[in-house]
Design an enzyme around this catalytic site. Structure first.
Site, PDB file in Angstrom:
ATOM      1  N   HIS A  21      -2.508 -15.678   2.199  1.00 22.67           N
ATOM      2  CA  HIS A  21      -2.456 -16.504   0.994  1.00 22.67           C
ATOM      3  C   HIS A  21      -2.286 -17.974   1.376  1.00 22.67           C
ATOM      4  O   HIS A  21      -1.768 -18.295   2.448  1.00 22.67           O
ATOM      5  CB  HIS A  21      -1.276 -16.090   0.104  1.00 22.67           C
ATOM      6  CG  HIS A  21      -1.497 -14.789  -0.594  1.00 22.67           C
ATOM      7  ND1 HIS A  21      -0.724 -13.676  -0.356  1.00 22.67           N
ATOM      8  CD2 HIS A  21      -2.412 -14.414  -1.521  1.00 22.67           C
ATOM      9  CE1 HIS A  21      -1.149 -12.676  -1.116  1.00 22.67           C
ATOM     10  NE2 HIS A  21      -2.163 -13.095  -1.827  1.00 22.67           N
ATOM     11  N   HIS A  78      -7.307 -10.549  -1.023  1.00 21.01           N
ATOM     12  CA  HIS A  78      -6.538 -11.703  -1.477  1.00 21.01           C
ATOM     13  C   HIS A  78      -6.673 -12.823  -0.443  1.00 21.01           C
ATOM     14  O   HIS A  78      -6.990 -12.587   0.718  1.00 21.01           O
ATOM     15  CB  HIS A  78      -5.069 -11.329  -1.654  1.00 21.01           C
ATOM     16  CG  HIS A  78      -4.814 -10.487  -2.865  1.00 21.01           C
ATOM     17  ND1 HIS A  78      -3.965 -10.883  -3.879  1.00 21.01           N
ATOM     18  CD2 HIS A  78      -5.304  -9.285  -3.244  1.00 21.01           C
ATOM     19  CE1 HIS A  78      -3.939  -9.956  -4.815  1.00 21.01           C
ATOM     20  NE2 HIS A  78      -4.748  -8.970  -4.455  1.00 21.01           N
ATOM     21  N   GLY A  79      -6.409 -14.056  -0.876  1.00 25.51           N
ATOM     22  CA  GLY A  79      -6.487 -15.174   0.050  1.00 25.51           C
ATOM     23  C   GLY A  79      -7.901 -15.477   0.505  1.00 25.51           C
ATOM     24  O   GLY A  79      -8.115 -15.919   1.642  1.00 25.51           O
ATOM     25  N   ALA A  80      -8.885 -15.274  -0.377  1.00 27.59           N
ATOM     26  CA  ALA A  80     -10.284 -15.443   0.026  1.00 27.59           C
ATOM     27  C   ALA A  80     -10.646 -16.895   0.300  1.00 27.59           C
ATOM     28  O   ALA A  80     -11.657 -17.159   0.965  1.00 27.59           O
ATOM     29  CB  ALA A  80     -11.215 -14.859  -1.032  1.00 27.59           C
ATOM     30  N   SER A  81      -9.840 -17.842  -0.173  1.00 31.35           N
ATOM     31  CA  SER A  81     -10.115 -19.246   0.134  1.00 31.35           C
ATOM     32  C   SER A  81     -10.020 -19.514   1.627  1.00 31.35           C
ATOM     33  O   SER A  81     -10.590 -20.489   2.124  1.00 31.35           O
ATOM     34  CB  SER A  81      -9.140 -20.168  -0.612  1.00 31.35           C
ATOM     35  OG  SER A  81      -9.338 -20.097  -2.005  1.00 31.35           O
ATOM     36  N   ASP A 137      -1.402 -11.190 -11.960  1.00 29.93           N
ATOM     37  CA  ASP A 137      -1.523 -11.188 -10.503  1.00 29.93           C
ATOM     38  C   ASP A 137      -0.145 -11.213  -9.842  1.00 29.93           C
ATOM     39  O   ASP A 137       0.720 -12.006 -10.224  1.00 29.93           O
ATOM     40  CB  ASP A 137      -2.335 -12.408 -10.064  1.00 29.93           C
ATOM     41  CG  ASP A 137      -2.804 -12.320  -8.629  1.00 29.93           C
ATOM     42  OD1 ASP A 137      -3.028 -11.198  -8.141  1.00 29.93           O
ATOM     43  OD2 ASP A 137      -2.962 -13.382  -7.981  1.00 29.93           O
ATOM     44  N   HIS A 138       0.047 -10.368  -8.858  1.00 27.78           N
ATOM     45  CA  HIS A 138       1.251 -10.350  -8.023  1.00 27.78           C
ATOM     46  C   HIS A 138       2.541 -10.218  -8.816  1.00 27.78           C
ATOM     47  O   HIS A 138       3.501 -10.979  -8.622  1.00 27.78           O
ATOM     48  CB  HIS A 138       1.311 -11.596  -7.134  1.00 27.78           C
ATOM     49  CG  HIS A 138       0.368 -11.533  -5.976  1.00 27.78           C
ATOM     50  ND1 HIS A 138       0.556 -10.699  -4.898  1.00 27.78           N
ATOM     51  CD2 HIS A 138      -0.787 -12.189  -5.737  1.00 27.78           C
ATOM     52  CE1 HIS A 138      -0.443 -10.853  -4.049  1.00 27.78           C
ATOM     53  NE2 HIS A 138      -1.278 -11.738  -4.540  1.00 27.78           N
ATOM     54  N   GLU A 183      -1.039  -3.140  -3.667  1.00 31.55           N
ATOM     55  CA  GLU A 183      -1.219  -3.634  -2.297  1.00 31.55           C
ATOM     56  C   GLU A 183      -0.447  -2.767  -1.319  1.00 31.55           C
ATOM     57  O   GLU A 183       0.717  -2.423  -1.568  1.00 31.55           O
ATOM     58  CB  GLU A 183      -0.754  -5.090  -2.194  1.00 31.55           C
ATOM     59  CG  GLU A 183      -0.969  -5.723  -0.833  1.00 31.55           C
ATOM     60  CD  GLU A 183      -0.633  -7.214  -0.811  1.00 31.55           C
ATOM     61  OE1 GLU A 183      -0.164  -7.690   0.232  1.00 31.55           O
ATOM     62  OE2 GLU A 183      -0.840  -7.895  -1.846  1.00 31.55           O
ATOM     63  N   THR A 192      -6.517 -21.037  -3.932  1.00 26.65           N
ATOM     64  CA  THR A 192      -6.234 -22.260  -3.170  1.00 26.65           C
ATOM     65  C   THR A 192      -7.347 -23.294  -3.298  1.00 26.65           C
ATOM     66  O   THR A 192      -7.071 -24.496  -3.435  1.00 26.65           O
ATOM     67  CB  THR A 192      -6.009 -21.900  -1.688  1.00 26.65           C
ATOM     68  OG1 THR A 192      -4.882 -21.017  -1.597  1.00 26.65           O
ATOM     69  CG2 THR A 192      -5.739 -23.142  -0.855  1.00 26.65           C
TER      70      THR A 192
END
Length: 276
Positions: free
Chosen positions: A176, A204-207, A82-83, A134, A229
């Site tokens: 994020h 991304h950053g679904a939390s 990832d990333h 991305e 997260t």
């Protein structure tokens, strides 16, 4: 079941408006907790590690653990880098048997992002490895504000056509390192991207996204959602709540709670009824 690139499965989920989970793991007890969840709920999943995590623990340590606890699972699982922002990290992950990679050149100028991603695609596709990239930039705390910009439909199409990536992470108001209600999704922008983009879209950053948004996201092209997260919060809360326990007891509790958290996320996204 052997590890899997999940390329065809991700494409099928996109066609049928379902969502695959990308779950980030930062340490061995998180990997063990995720594996426990997948024993109980055998669904396809991307298990995601960053170059920073792999550097801290060592590829040899984490890939040995992953081989032990992930490869025997009954559902197809991707080892996902990832990333990655350096091409050397992609090469290393490919050498260690990762089956999908996310190259993040989103902070680069468009042409340089395309050029670097093309190189990653060349290496990865030669090994049957899925490539996620991305365009736009999903920001996180501490980054220069000028990096942040939302994805446009035009640049999404141009990027995919130029690179031949298998999945595209988009910036549509997500961030994020935020928790629920921290992000405000631009649904109209997502719909416009989905209408023209030929590959599955990734959030991304679904939390930081409310569960109330999940159906809207999946019906507008999001076929993979990344969560980190929420699980890190479980890790920290457990450590703080058990200051007098032996580390092994804290780690055991973390594994259990991480497993519960992953199972809850599986249920929320209604993946259990679509087991591979």
């Amino acid at each position: 079941m052997a590890r899997h690139a999940l390329r065809d499965i991700l494409a099928d989920f996109a066609r049928t408006q379902r969502v695959l989970l990308g779950i980030n793991a930062d340490n061995p007890e998180m990997l063990l907790g995720i594996a426990q969840a997948l024993h109980a709920e055998p669904v396809p999943m991307f298990i995601q590690l960053t170059p920073e995590t792999l550097s801290i623990w060592g590829y040899d340590v984490l890939t040995t653990l992953m081989s032990t606890v992930l490869d025997p699972l009954p559902s197809p699982i991707s080892w996902h880098l990832d990333h990655a922002t350096a091409l050397e990290d992609v090469q290393q992950a490919l050498a260690w048997g990762f089956t999908s990679v996310m190259y993040d050149g989103s902070a680069l100028p468009f042409a340089e992002n395309v050029r670097q991603t093309q190189q990653v695609v060349q290496w990865a596709h030669a090994r049957g490895v899925l490539v996620e990239a991305e365009i736009g930039h999903v920001s996180k705390p501490g980054e220069p504000p000028e990096w942040a910009h939302l994805t446009s439909p035009e640049e999404a199409v141009a990027f995919v056509e130029a690179t031949d990536v298998d999945a595209l992470a988009v910036a549509i108001g997500n961030h994020h390192a935020t928790h629920v209600a921290g992000s405000h999704i631009d649904v109209a922008r997502l719909a416009a991207i989905h209408a023209v983009c030929p590959v599955p879209l990734v959030l991304h950053g679904a939390s930081g996204v409310s569960q109330d948004m999940y159906d809207t996201l999946r019906t507008h092209g999001i076929a993979k959602m990344n969560f980190g997260t929420e699980l890190r919060r479980i890790w920290w809360q457990t450590v703080h709540q058990l200051p007098d326990k032996k580390p092994r007891d804290v780690q055991r509790e973390i594994q259990r709670l991480i497993g519960d958290g992953v199972r809850e996320k599986i249920h929320q996204l209604s993946l259990a009824q679509h087991r591979a």
